[in-house]
Each structure stands twice: as C-alpha cells, then as structure tokens.
Design a protein around this motif. Structure first.
Motif, mmCIF file in Angstrom:
data_model
loop_
_atom_site.group_PDB
_atom_site.id
_atom_site.type_symbol
_atom_site.label_atom_id
_atom_site.label_comp_id
_atom_site.label_asym_id
_atom_site.label_seq_id
_atom_site.Cartn_x
_atom_site.Cartn_y
_atom_site.Cartn_z
ATOM 1 N N VAL A 27 0.821 -1.210 0.000
ATOM 2 C CA VAL A 27 0.000 0.000 0.000
ATOM 3 C C VAL A 27 0.853 1.258 0.000
ATOM 4 C CG1 VAL A 27 -1.583 1.387 1.394
ATOM 5 C CG2 VAL A 27 -2.037 -1.045 1.039
ATOM 6 N N VAL A 28 1.853 1.303 0.875
ATOM 7 C CA VAL A 28 2.696 2.496 0.970
ATOM 8 C C VAL A 28 3.514 2.696 -0.305
ATOM 9 C CG1 VAL A 28 4.636 3.556 2.203
ATOM 10 C CG2 VAL A 28 2.783 2.468 3.485
ATOM 11 N N ARG A 29 3.981 1.613 -0.895
ATOM 12 C CA ARG A 29 4.751 1.749 -2.137
ATOM 13 C C ARG A 29 3.868 2.252 -3.274
ATOM 14 N NH1 ARG A 29 8.932 -3.435 -2.577
ATOM 15 N NH2 ARG A 29 10.417 -2.671 -1.013
ATOM 16 N N LEU A 30 2.630 1.757 -3.352
ATOM 17 C CA LEU A 30 1.727 2.166 -4.420
ATOM 18 C C LEU A 30 1.251 3.601 -4.244
ATOM 19 C CD1 LEU A 30 -0.490 -1.035 -4.900
ATOM 20 C CD2 LEU A 30 1.272 -0.144 -6.447
ATOM 21 N N LEU A 31 0.917 3.976 -3.006
ATOM 22 C CA LEU A 31 0.345 5.300 -2.767
ATOM 23 C C LEU A 31 1.386 6.386 -2.534
ATOM 24 C CD1 LEU A 31 -2.700 4.467 -0.444
ATOM 25 C CD2 LEU A 31 -2.663 4.719 -2.931
ATOM 26 N N LYS A 32 2.483 6.027 -1.862
ATOM 27 C CA LYS A 32 3.471 7.035 -1.466
ATOM 28 C C LYS A 32 4.843 6.839 -2.105
ATOM 29 C CE LYS A 32 0.448 8.800 1.377
ATOM 30 N NZ LYS A 32 -0.133 10.141 1.161
ATOM 31 N N HIS A 33 5.027 5.709 -2.777
ATOM 32 C CA HIS A 33 6.307 5.388 -3.417
ATOM 33 C C HIS A 33 7.452 5.388 -2.396
ATOM 34 C CE1 HIS A 33 4.080 5.921 -7.117
ATOM 35 N NE2 HIS A 33 3.765 7.159 -6.757
ATOM 36 N N GLU A 34 7.144 4.884 -1.202
ATOM 37 C CA GLU A 34 8.137 4.799 -0.132
ATOM 38 C C GLU A 34 8.092 3.416 0.503
ATOM 39 O OE1 GLU A 34 8.053 9.532 1.186
ATOM 40 O OE2 GLU A 34 7.140 8.020 2.487
ATOM 41 N N ASP A 35 9.078 3.136 1.351
ATOM 42 C CA ASP A 35 9.144 1.871 2.078
ATOM 43 C C ASP A 35 8.766 2.142 3.524
ATOM 44 O OD1 ASP A 35 9.736 -0.537 3.316
ATOM 45 O OD2 ASP A 35 11.583 -0.864 2.183
ATOM 46 N N ILE A 36 7.667 1.573 3.982
ATOM 47 C CA ILE A 36 7.185 1.782 5.352
ATOM 48 C C ILE A 36 8.232 1.385 6.373
ATOM 49 C CG2 ILE A 36 6.107 -0.510 5.377
ATOM 50 C CD1 ILE A 36 4.853 2.637 7.227
ATOM 51 N N ARG A 37 9.111 0.460 5.992
ATOM 52 C CA ARG A 37 10.135 -0.029 6.925
ATOM 53 C C ARG A 37 11.271 0.968 7.136
ATOM 54 N NH1 ARG A 37 11.239 -5.442 3.715
ATOM 55 N NH2 ARG A 37 11.160 -3.826 2.092
ATOM 56 N N GLU A 38 11.202 2.094 6.440
ATOM 57 C CA GLU A 38 12.208 3.145 6.622
ATOM 58 C C GLU A 38 11.658 4.330 7.413
ATOM 59 O OE1 GLU A 38 13.470 4.153 2.717
ATOM 60 O OE2 GLU A 38 14.520 2.246 2.365
ATOM 61 N N HIS A 39 10.432 4.199 7.900
ATOM 62 C CA HIS A 39 9.795 5.309 8.604
ATOM 63 C C HIS A 39 9.174 4.845 9.919
ATOM 64 C CE1 HIS A 39 10.349 7.779 5.052
ATOM 65 N NE2 HIS A 39 9.800 6.816 4.326
ATOM 66 N N GLY A 40 8.992 5.804 10.822
ATOM 67 C CA GLY A 40 8.362 5.506 12.109
ATOM 68 C C GLY A 40 9.085 4.426 12.873
ATOM 69 N N SER A 41 8.334 3.424 13.299
ATOM 70 C CA SER A 41 8.921 2.315 14.052
ATOM 71 C C SER A 41 9.666 1.350 13.147
ATOM 72 C CB SER A 41 7.819 1.545 14.793
ATOM 73 O OG SER A 41 6.956 0.919 13.860
ATOM 74 N N LYS A 42 9.546 1.588 11.815
ATOM 75 C CA LYS A 42 10.172 0.739 10.800
ATOM 76 C C LYS A 42 9.533 -0.644 10.746
ATOM 77 C CE LYS A 42 14.585 3.183 10.733
ATOM 78 N NZ LYS A 42 14.065 4.345 11.480
ATOM 79 N N ASN A 43 8.341 -0.766 11.320
ATOM 80 C CA ASN A 43 7.606 -2.019 11.281
ATOM 81 C C ASN A 43 6.561 -1.963 10.174
ATOM 82 O OD1 ASN A 43 6.626 -4.622 12.392
ATOM 83 N ND2 ASN A 43 4.786 -3.412 12.784
ATOM 84 N N ALA A 44 6.499 -3.020 9.374
ATOM 85 C CA ALA A 44 5.554 -3.071 8.261
ATOM 86 C C ALA A 44 4.214 -3.593 8.742
ATOM 87 C CB ALA A 44 6.105 -3.952 7.144
ATOM 88 N N GLY A 45 3.511 -2.754 9.510
ATOM 89 C CA GLY A 45 2.239 -3.162 10.073
ATOM 90 C C GLY A 45 1.228 -2.037 10.112
ATOM 91 N N LEU A 46 0.046 -2.341 10.613
ATOM 92 C CA LEU A 46 -1.066 -1.390 10.613
ATOM 93 C C LEU A 46 -0.781 -0.132 11.425
ATOM 94 C CD1 LEU A 46 -4.023 -0.659 9.998
ATOM 95 C CD2 LEU A 46 -4.669 -1.979 12.029
#
Length: 229
Positions: A27-46
């Motif tokens: 979802v994050v890659r499609l909508l934001k073109h980013e890797d969720i695992r590089e932001h916040g807690s770096k956890n790929a979760g809800l």
C-alpha cells in the motif's frame, strides 16, 4: 497418510506465500512510493502505517492483512478437501496450521527480504474462518486492554497470552470437543502466541524501560515511534 502430507505441504506453501504479501509495504509503495520499513517504528504493520501515512493507507492495510489470512485458510481447507477428502480431516486443525505459515510469511516475507510485520492482524483473520467464538471475545479483550493501558503492544501481548487459554476453555467446555483434539488446537494456538510475543520483544524492552509510546492519535508524521502491527 501420504495424502495428508501432500496436502499439508501444499497448504503450508500457499499460506506462507500469501502471508508474504505484506499489505503495508504494498500500500505504501503504491500510494506514497516509499518503504514503510524506513519510517516511524520501521515495522511493516497497521499501527506504523496509520501513524506515518494516515487513515486511508491504514484501512487498506487492515483489509489486505485480514483478507490474506482468510484466503490462506480457505484455500488450505480446499486443498485438504480435494486431496484428502471431505470429512476426513479436522478443518480447525488445518486452519491453525495454515495460520502459522501465513503469520510466518507476514513476519518473514520472502518477497521483501524477510523483513515484515508482527502478525497480529493475520492471526485475527484466521479466527474469522475457523473459530468465531474466540474472535468475538478476543477483539473486545484487545480493545479493553488498549483503552486501559493506552499501549497497542500491551494489548497485543495480553491478547497473545489469553489466546491459547481462551481456545482451550471454549473448545473443551463450550464446543465439547475431544480432550486430545482440544490439546492439539491449544498447542497450535500456543505456537502462534509465542511467535507474536517474540515479535514484540523490543516493545517489551521499551515497556520495561518506560520508553514505549502510547497509542495517541497524531497527524501523520515520519518520526520514530514504538508501535506494532
């Protein structure tokens, strides 16, 4: 026995591969073109998706992670029905085993360098298909603990501890299942709980240190937080 093994291997592979489709990452890659695992807690979760990117990406993540768990179990039951035969296996046992592999895929996704989420949503989705009684109890339990503690991690860990206990009580005293089958179900659920608790080990450390962030609604940001998904 051979058919059981074949069906088990096929369902395990299917469940793992489906579990590896991490909704948050997609979802994050499609909508934001980013890797969720590089932001916040770096956890790929809800939770991390909600904190970093807001409600809509989080909603899509919720739907995706619940959906893949449900599909994994249904496909596994179908595989056993086709190979072993209807009525020749326990669908709940198959569902729990399928769930374990779907959670493993979510935690260690083969498509994303084995860096995924913590498996809470996937574990809940399994219950929707094979154990609705546990589902309708464990979700309110999670919510109450979250409201009281203000920590998603505390609610997740508490639910993981409560999960096998509740499973045995409901299966033995309410569903009146055979004791041996109840023990098998409880053991499989315990394996799931151990995985979930293990994936929250850093949260436990932060709780002890007093550095764990509470679940507070914030404007989406990309800063370090200490939650899970």
């Amino acid at each position: 026995m051979t058919n059981l093994i074949i069906a088990g291997v096929i369902s395990a592979v299917i469940s793992y591969l489906l579990g590896s489709c991490n909704s948050s990452i997609i979802v994050v890659r499609l909508l934001k073109h980013e890797d969720i695992r590089e932001h916040g807690s770096k956890n790929a979760g809800l939770t991390n998706t909600l904190r970093c990117y807001g409600k809509f990406p989080a909603l899509l993540t919720l739907i995706g992670d619940l959906g893949k768990g449900i599909v994994s179990v249904l496909l596994s039951i179908l595989v056993f029905s086709l190979i072993v035969g209807k009525g020749e296996f326990d669908s709940q046992t198959v569902g729990y085993i399928s769930g374990i592999f779907a959670i493993l895929g979510h935690i260690f996704p083969i498509y994303y360098g084995f860096r995924g989420g913590k498996g809470i949503l996937v574990s809940c989705s399994i219950l929707i298909v094979i154990d609705w009684r546990t589902f309708v109890i464990i979700i309110p339990f999670f919510a109450v603990v979250l409201l009281i503690s203000k920590y998603v991690s505390v609610a997740s860990i508490s639910s993981a501890v409560f999960y096998p206990i509740l499973t045995f009580l409901l299966h033995f005293y309410v569903e009146k299942l055979d004791l041996q089958l109840c023990i098998v179900h409880t053991a499989l659920v315990a394996v799931t709980s151990i995985m979930l608790i293990y994936m929250h080990r850093t949260n436990i450390k932060r709780l002890i240190e007093g550095t764990e962030n509470k679940f507070i609604k914030k404007k989406p940001v990309k800063e370090e937080d200490n939650n899970n998904g």
